[in-house]
Every structure is written in structure tokens, then in C-alpha cells.
Design an enzyme around this catalytic site. Structure first.
Site, mmCIF file in Angstrom:
data_model
loop_
_atom_site.group_PDB
_atom_site.id
_atom_site.type_symbol
_atom_site.label_atom_id
_atom_site.label_comp_id
_atom_site.label_asym_id
_atom_site.label_seq_id
_atom_site.Cartn_x
_atom_site.Cartn_y
_atom_site.Cartn_z
ATOM 1 N N LYS A 91 6.146 -4.230 -3.559
ATOM 2 C CA LYS A 91 4.954 -4.200 -2.644
ATOM 3 C C LYS A 91 3.893 -4.427 -3.792
ATOM 4 C CE LYS A 91 1.352 -0.563 -2.590
ATOM 5 N NZ LYS A 91 0.931 0.628 -3.561
ATOM 6 N N ASN A 92 3.802 -4.434 -4.951
ATOM 7 C CA ASN A 92 2.732 -4.842 -5.750
ATOM 8 C C ASN A 92 2.513 -6.221 -6.135
ATOM 9 O OD1 ASN A 92 1.836 -2.155 -6.002
ATOM 10 N ND2 ASN A 92 2.973 -1.462 -7.591
ATOM 11 N N CYS B 230 -4.598 5.445 -3.486
ATOM 12 C CA CYS B 230 -4.273 6.738 -3.700
ATOM 13 C C CYS B 230 -5.292 7.377 -4.714
ATOM 14 C CB CYS B 230 -2.914 6.722 -4.252
ATOM 15 S SG CYS B 230 -1.550 6.595 -2.866
ATOM 16 N N ARG C 39 -9.704 4.446 -11.801
ATOM 17 C CA ARG C 39 -9.009 3.196 -12.065
ATOM 18 C C ARG C 39 -10.276 1.945 -11.898
ATOM 19 N NH1 ARG C 39 -3.857 2.505 -8.194
ATOM 20 N NH2 ARG C 39 -5.075 3.790 -6.628
ATOM 21 N N ASP D 169 4.635 4.982 -12.021
ATOM 22 C CA ASP D 169 5.299 4.946 -10.520
ATOM 23 C C ASP D 169 6.487 5.615 -10.424
ATOM 24 O OD1 ASP D 169 2.936 3.828 -9.541
ATOM 25 O OD2 ASP D 169 3.770 1.856 -9.165
ATOM 26 N N ARG E 281 2.625 3.430 3.109
ATOM 27 C CA ARG E 281 1.991 2.424 2.301
ATOM 28 C C ARG E 281 2.763 1.505 1.499
ATOM 29 N NH1 ARG E 281 -1.175 4.364 -1.281
ATOM 30 N NH2 ARG E 281 -1.863 2.337 -1.824
#
Length: 443
Positions: free
Chosen positions: A45-46, A139, A144, A332, A424
Site C-alpha cells: 500500500k505505502n 488515520c 505527522r 504498523d 484503506r
């Protein structure tokens, strides 16, 4: 099947439910069943999100394969089409053409839902010399800030101003082209590293990023950019050197497997005392996760170049975890490990040092019978013999995954709300679990 982006939506994608529809959906899990079989791990995903943003750097066609079906990928597609790009999806492949960027202003309502879309400010600024990007969302796991992105782009010659929640960037000198610079990051931020690395690919001269993030997804982005003709060296180390080029060319590129999805399925096997075969995986990306699983008694074997086999432990033992930037233990994976340690024998301590608000799942796990006490950014976990099914709510992406894992191990039925978070970041997690024997349905 070809999926075209029409009206901001990837038609026929299984994750095209609206947030309202996902909020009204739940997962029902009947726990206590063992799992067995093979699990295919989707693309990262990232990596997918930032590589989609990186396609802005190229004025030709980019064919990106191994792209996961995710709500966040769809949102990034919506951001790119709003900027003027064309997207077409066929199975796990995205065809992106960024020849015509019709605006330098990204849509507020999309960027505020997806933090990764802010990273597009680097390539937009590199291509056009101007960019307007709303401050990001995502999220609620802690602050951040984008100050490292802003300071880095300023060092490369951009005038930066944040007003009414919008970051305005413009290169007024050097014929509108960013200038190479030496940039030191106060913390090894993945987002800042990726933003500045993309911006530097088309800058005038050499850029050196020091104290850069070392995550595999950063390396994946660098490899993608290099496949288009960029000159990036040192990705995966603390110092990345980029020599700017005048333009980039078309490419075909395959995204790496998702190490967090792979880690989640490793824990799914461990928490249900099951044997699973996972592929494709890059085991080097999972070193800290595998090490902790072995600490608590789980057996993991490499089979072939890209397969891992998990075999259950006779008894799960407690351990301590400190989350750190890569190559440390990934934040994560913290929530998923907390679910596993909640049924391990003994007392475990989990210290979350990356994000300050990432322990909200502890209270939901306690609803399932776990014994977890939270003080500041530390969770004290006392293992219990068994969890019991209950209604719970996923408060963020990885917290939702942790509740799914706990539900697989719990006695009775667990009902999980908050699926908009889960979808997501996981490509059909419930379907993949069903295929290996989990009693899980979405209603």
C-alpha cells in the site's frame, strides 16, 4: 476486466463503497477455528500510493503492476485525475498518463482524507514550478507535521506559505526549476524523504538528503524513479543522493509485496495456532517481525525465493516491543502484535515511540477479555488464557486489523465496526481469510 476512472471512481472495484456505506458495514467473526492454506500477499500500500504520485514526474505513460485494490488507492486515483491525469486499471495493473497536468491545485476534500496525497506536492512543483496542496488527513494516530517537507522544498529554492489550511509553493528563480541542495532531516520521516526525493529528480544539480528514512517503500520509489531515468543512489541508507535530470521517460514497474499485510497474516497463523504459506514476500523486509515471532515460540521457514511457511507454537511466550523507524520494529505492526501478546503466557511491554496516539485499540481488545493497561505511550499486556467475542470498533487502520486477529482467536462471535479504516490498507482481508478457513462474513 478493465477499470476506468470515471467521475472520480474506479468502476467495479470491490472497495468503491462510500465511507457512509462502510460505516454501516460490519465484520462478523466466529472465532476459535484454525486456518490452513496459501495466502497471496498483495502489493505494498505505502509503495503504491507514493509511486502513483511519482507518476506525475513523467510526461508519458507509466504502467504500474501489483497495485492492491484499496480505498486509499482509489482516493489517490481521484486526486491524480483531478489534476488532469488519465488512469485505467486492469486487474492489478494501473496505466497512468501525466502528459497533461491541468492544474497545480489538489482538491481539498480528497487530500484531507488521504495523507499520502500530500506527497504529490514534490512532483507537481518539480513539473510546474508551482503547487497548491491542502494539509493532509488520514488515520488519527498522532501528529505527522509537514514541516520537514516544507523546509526541504525551501532549501531547494521554493517559496512556501501555509494559509487557511493550504500549502502554497512556487519557484520564482532559476527559470521556475528547483535547485539541488543539501538537506538534513531532523527525523527520518518517510513522507519527507519521498517528497524531497521526487522533487529532486527534476531539480537543477545535486541533492543530498541526510538522515533519510530507510523503509523498503522508499527504496521501491527510488527504483521506480530510476526506471524512468532518474539518478538516485543510496536509497535504503541514511544518505540519498539525487542528480537532477531534465525529464523522465515512460516505464513499466511492479510494486513490492506488502510487508505489513504479510506480517498481519503471520500473526493470523500464530494467534490461531495454524499453519499458513505466504507468498510473495521479501523476507528481508520482515526481519524484526520474524525475530519477535520466533521470540514468542512461532516457527517460520523460508520456502523458495519468495515464500514463508508459518508453523504454530505449542505455547506463546511474552516479549517486549519498542517501535522504531526501519530497520527497527515497525509501528504498523504494533497493534497486531498486541492482539497476539494478549493471549501469550506472561507479561509483555509495548512501547510506541513513533506515534503518540496509537494505542487506542487497547481498550477495544480489553472488551474481548484482554488485560491491557496503558500509561502514556506504553502498553502493559498480561496474557489471558482465552479471549471472548464482543462488539468492537476499529479506530484506525492497524487497530482494525488487530481486532480482526483477536476475533479469529476469541471464543464466540466478534462484530467489528469501522471497516472504512480496514479497507484503506488491506486488499480484501476478509476474503483472503475466508479462503484459508476463517469463519468471517461482511454484512
Amino acid at each position: 476486466m478493465t477499470l476506468n476512472l470515471k467521475g472520480g471512481r474506479l468502476i467495479n472495484s470491490p472497495n468503491t463503497l462510500s465511507d457512509t456505506e462502510l460505516d454501516s458495514s460490519v465484520l462478523k467473526i466466529s472465532g476459535g477455528y484454525s486456518l490452513e492454506g496459501n495466502v497471496r500477499i498483495s502489493g505494498a500500500k505505502n509503495s503504491a500510493l507514493v509511486i502513483m504520485a511519482g507518476a506525475l514526474l513523467c510526461s508519458g505513460d507509466c504502467r504500474i503492476s501489483n497495485v492492491p485494490l484499496l480505498a486509499d488507492v482509489e482516493r489517490m486515483g481521484q486526486v491524480l485525475t483531478a489534476l488532469g491525469l488519465s488512469l485505467e486499471r486492469h486487474k492489478d495493473t494501473l496505466n497512468i498518463n501525466a502528459r497533461d497536468i491541468i492544474t497545480s491545485k489538489a482538491p481539498y476534500e480528497l487530500v484531507t482524507q488521504l495523507r499520502a496525497s500530500f506527497f504529490a506536492i514534490g512532483p507537481i512543483l518539480a513539473r510546474l514550478g508551482v503547487a497548491q496542496m491542502p494539509l493532509p488527513g488520514g488515520c488519527a494516530i498522532g501528529a505527522r507535521p509537514v514541516d520537514l517537507h516544507v523546509r526541504g522544498l525551501q532549501a531547494m529554492g521554493a517559496d512556501m506559505e501555509i494559509e487557511h489550511g493550504i500549502c502554497h509553493a512556487q519557484v520564482t528563480g532559476n527559470n521556475g526549476r528547483l535547485q539541488g541542495a543539501r538537506i538534513y532531516l531532523d527525523t527520518p520521516s518517510v513522507g519527507a524523504t519521498e517528497t524531497l526525493m521526487m522533487a529532486a529528480t527534476l531539480a537543477d544539480g545535486e541533492t543530498i538528503i541526510e538522515n533519510a528514512a530507510r523503509e523498503p517503500e522508499v527504496v521501491d520509489l527510488a527504483n521506480f524513479c530510476n526506471s524512468m531515468g532518474a539518478k538516485i543512489q543510496g536509497a535504503g541508507t541514511g544518505t540519498i543522493t539525487i542528480v537532477g535530470v531534465d525529464k523522465l521517460h515512460s516505464t513499466e514497474y511492479s510494486i513490492i509485496p506488502d510487508r505489513i499485510e504479510a506480517g498481519t497474516f503471520l500473526i493470523a497463523a500464530a494467534i490461531t495456532h495454524s499453519e499458513l504459506l505466504l507468498s510473495p514476500v521479501v523476507s528481508e523486509h520482515l526481519i524484526p517481525v520474524i525475530a519477535k515471532l520466533k521470540d514468542i515460540g512461532v516457527s517460520i521457514f523460508q520456502e523458495g525465493a519468495d515464500c514463508l511457511r508459518v508453523k504454530p507454537a505449542q505455547k506463546l511466550k511474552a516479549t517486549n516491543i519498542d517501535t522504531l523507524p526501519h530497520p527497527g520494529f515497525p509501528t504498523d505492526m504494533q497493534a497486531q502484535f498486541m492482539a497476539l501478546l494478549s493471549i501469550a503466557d506472561g507479561d509483555s511491554i509495548i512501547n510506541e515511540s513513533v506515534f503518540e496516539n496509537r494505542l487506542s485499540h487497547a481498550s477495544e481488545l480489553n472488551r474481548l477479555g484482554a488485560e491491557i493497561r496503558v500509561k502514556s505511550n506504553t502498553a502493559f499486556v498480561r496474557g489471558v488464557p482465552v479471549l471472548s467475542g464482543a462488539p468492537v470498533i476499529g479506530t484506525d487502520l492497524r487497530a482494525s486489523a488487530a481486532l480482526v486477529l483477536a476475533g479469529l482467536a476469541a471464543q464466540g462471535e466478534t462484530i467489528i465496526q469501522g471497516l472504512k479504516h480496514l479497507d484503506r490498507g488491506y486488499d480484501r482481508l476478509d476474503t483472503k481469510l475466508q479462503q484459508v478457513g476463517a469463519k468471517i462474513i461482511r454484512t
